[in-house]
Enzyme design. Sequence first.
Site, PDB file in Angstrom:
ATOM      1  CE  LYS A  22     -98.671  11.216   4.945  1.00  0.00           C
ATOM      2  NZ  LYS A  22     -98.926  11.698   3.593  1.00  0.00           N
ATOM      3  CG  ASN A  23    -100.316  15.285   2.622  1.00  0.00           C
ATOM      4  OD1 ASN A  23     -99.514  14.363   2.787  1.00  0.00           O
ATOM      5  ND2 ASN A  23    -101.592  15.070   2.353  1.00  0.00           N
ATOM      6  NE  ARG A  92     -96.572  10.229  -5.686  1.00  0.00           N
ATOM      7  CZ  ARG A  92     -96.191  10.133  -6.933  1.00  0.00           C
ATOM      8  NH1 ARG A  92     -95.669   9.022  -7.376  1.00  0.00           N
ATOM      9  NH2 ARG A  92     -96.335  11.141  -7.763  1.00  0.00           N
ATOM     10  CB  CYS A 116    -100.383   5.058  -0.284  1.00  0.00           C
ATOM     11  SG  CYS A 116    -100.488   5.762   1.340  1.00  0.00           S
ATOM     12  NE  ARG A 121     -99.374   8.024  -5.154  1.00  0.00           N
ATOM     13  CZ  ARG A 121     -99.496   8.343  -3.880  1.00  0.00           C
ATOM     14  NH1 ARG A 121     -99.486   7.416  -2.977  1.00  0.00           N
ATOM     15  NH2 ARG A 121     -99.628   9.582  -3.504  1.00  0.00           N
ATOM     16  N   PRO A 122     -97.000   7.596 -11.373  1.00  0.00           N
ATOM     17  CG  PRO A 122     -97.650   8.412 -13.457  1.00  0.00           C
ATOM     18  CD  PRO A 122     -98.196   7.823 -12.192  1.00  0.00           C
ATOM     19  CG  ASP A 124     -94.946  11.269 -16.300  1.00  0.00           C
ATOM     20  OD1 ASP A 124     -95.462  11.056 -15.189  1.00  0.00           O
ATOM     21  OD2 ASP A 124     -95.606  11.680 -17.282  1.00  0.00           O
ATOM     22  CG  LEU A 125     -96.432  15.304 -14.771  1.00  0.00           C
ATOM     23  CD1 LEU A 125     -97.680  15.631 -13.960  1.00  0.00           C
ATOM     24  CD2 LEU A 125     -96.417  16.143 -16.049  1.00  0.00           C
ATOM     25  CG  ASP A 305    -104.744  12.403   0.805  1.00  0.00           C
ATOM     26  OD1 ASP A 305    -104.596  11.492  -0.030  1.00  0.00           O
ATOM     27  OD2 ASP A 305    -103.806  13.123   1.199  1.00  0.00           O
ATOM     28  CB  ILE A 327    -106.581  12.056  -7.530  1.00  0.00           C
ATOM     29  CG1 ILE A 327    -107.496  13.272  -7.331  1.00  0.00           C
ATOM     30  CG2 ILE A 327    -105.106  12.451  -7.444  1.00  0.00           C
ATOM     31  CD1 ILE A 327    -107.359  14.395  -8.325  1.00  0.00           C
ATOM     32  NE  ARG A 397     -96.876   6.189   4.835  1.00  0.00           N
ATOM     33  CZ  ARG A 397     -97.145   6.388   3.549  1.00  0.00           C
ATOM     34  NH1 ARG A 397     -97.777   5.474   2.870  1.00  0.00           N
ATOM     35  NH2 ARG A 397     -96.765   7.489   2.939  1.00  0.00           N
TER      36      ARG A 397
END
Length: 416
Positions: A22-23, A92, A116, A121-122, A124-125, A305, A327, A397
Amino acid sequence: MGDITVRGGIPLHGKLYVQGSKNAALPILAAAILHDGISVIHNCPHILDVENTVQILLEMGCSVEWHGSSLKIFAGTIQNTEISSEYAAQMRSSVIFLGSLLGRMGNAALPLPGGCTIGKRPIDLHLDSLKRMGARIEEEKEILFAEAQNIHGADIRLRFPSVGTTENIILAAVLAEGTTRIFNAAKEPEIIELCRFLKEKGADIRGEGTACIVIEGVKKLKDSEFVLMSDRIVAGTYLMACMSAGGMISLERAPVCQMAAQFKILESMGAQLQIEKDKIVMSAPERPRALRAVATQPYPGFPTDLQSQLLAVLCRARGKSRIIENIFEDRYQIVPQLKKMGAQIDTAGQEAWITGTQCLHGTEVRACELRGGAALMIAGVGAAGKTTVKDSHFIFRGYEDICGDLRNLGAVIETN
Ligand code: UD1
């Protein structure tokens, strides 16, 4: 699908093939739009997040066809660069379309991404990095508007080796003018896989898998066919299921080279492992041993995960265990659900202390995110009696057929 009911206490036995990752699939689908021709991705998993990403591609004007587990994408017909909230809010990972849309089309509009509910979970980066490459990004009424006449290379130093940000920069850099260098880049296998896909299409990338990735912009990409790697988190989930229920299972097409941190933890809990080229045979102890301390870390550390699945196993370990989640700050949402099953867990901030009990008991529990939902099924296969997992749609998902797979291993599972 609403509820999954698992009858616990039956050791698992048998063989499974591990699905595609998935990832890795999600950023690769976003990467396909960098090329105005054809990309074929074999071994693509049939999961909700992929279906959702396909809807985003269709909405943009791509044509997409499934042929078995192969996905054929033609991105020569993109007209629309606005992603609707219906799809972006689900995942996301929709944020990585910022990089690929800027790279290919020079603009993008994206509702603030969902996914999720496992912390703040910003992004900004992501935004700072794309701005350094020449993008102007503004937020209005929860929609990000990004534009760049000329995306150009830049030196970008990340304060944290963010997986999504590293992917976004790579996607924006492939067709950009000049050289992009990412320092403190993420080293996850999914980054290497994205680069392998792009390099087969003619991208110029070096250093993937290390902390410094260098991308020289190229003018154009070419058609390609690509076989996607297997999913290390799905493989780990099934190994944890066997640790919970007991038994002996074998996983084929497993990405064993990416799973060293998992193997170390499983062996510490008393598992016996036989590892071959792409095959894992694991024999689980009758009851796992406790772990003094496990911390989630960026790759090659133990993956966040798999933290919830491990937590579910440790609930019935001999002795006291401790987990440190480094994390995501909100990844203990299943704790109240596990406690309903008789688990003894205390949490404070990033840490969880687990006192193992002989056996959990089945009851009704509720999934509220993907990996936590899978972890409740893992708790269920090791518990006495029936466990009903409500809101099981979250699990689909990321898992193609978790019920079918566990049934193949002898678990008794009903769905409605
Ligand atoms: C993360 C995981 C990835 C996993 C994915 C799905 C890590 C390092 N990353 O990737 O393995 O597959 O979730 O569950 O394990 N952050 C910021 N600002 C940003 C982006 C991130 O502060 O702009 C912070 C996050 O709040 C978090 C950390 O960085 O604490 C990890 O973020 P990142 O790797 O970007 O997350 P994902 O790409 O979602």
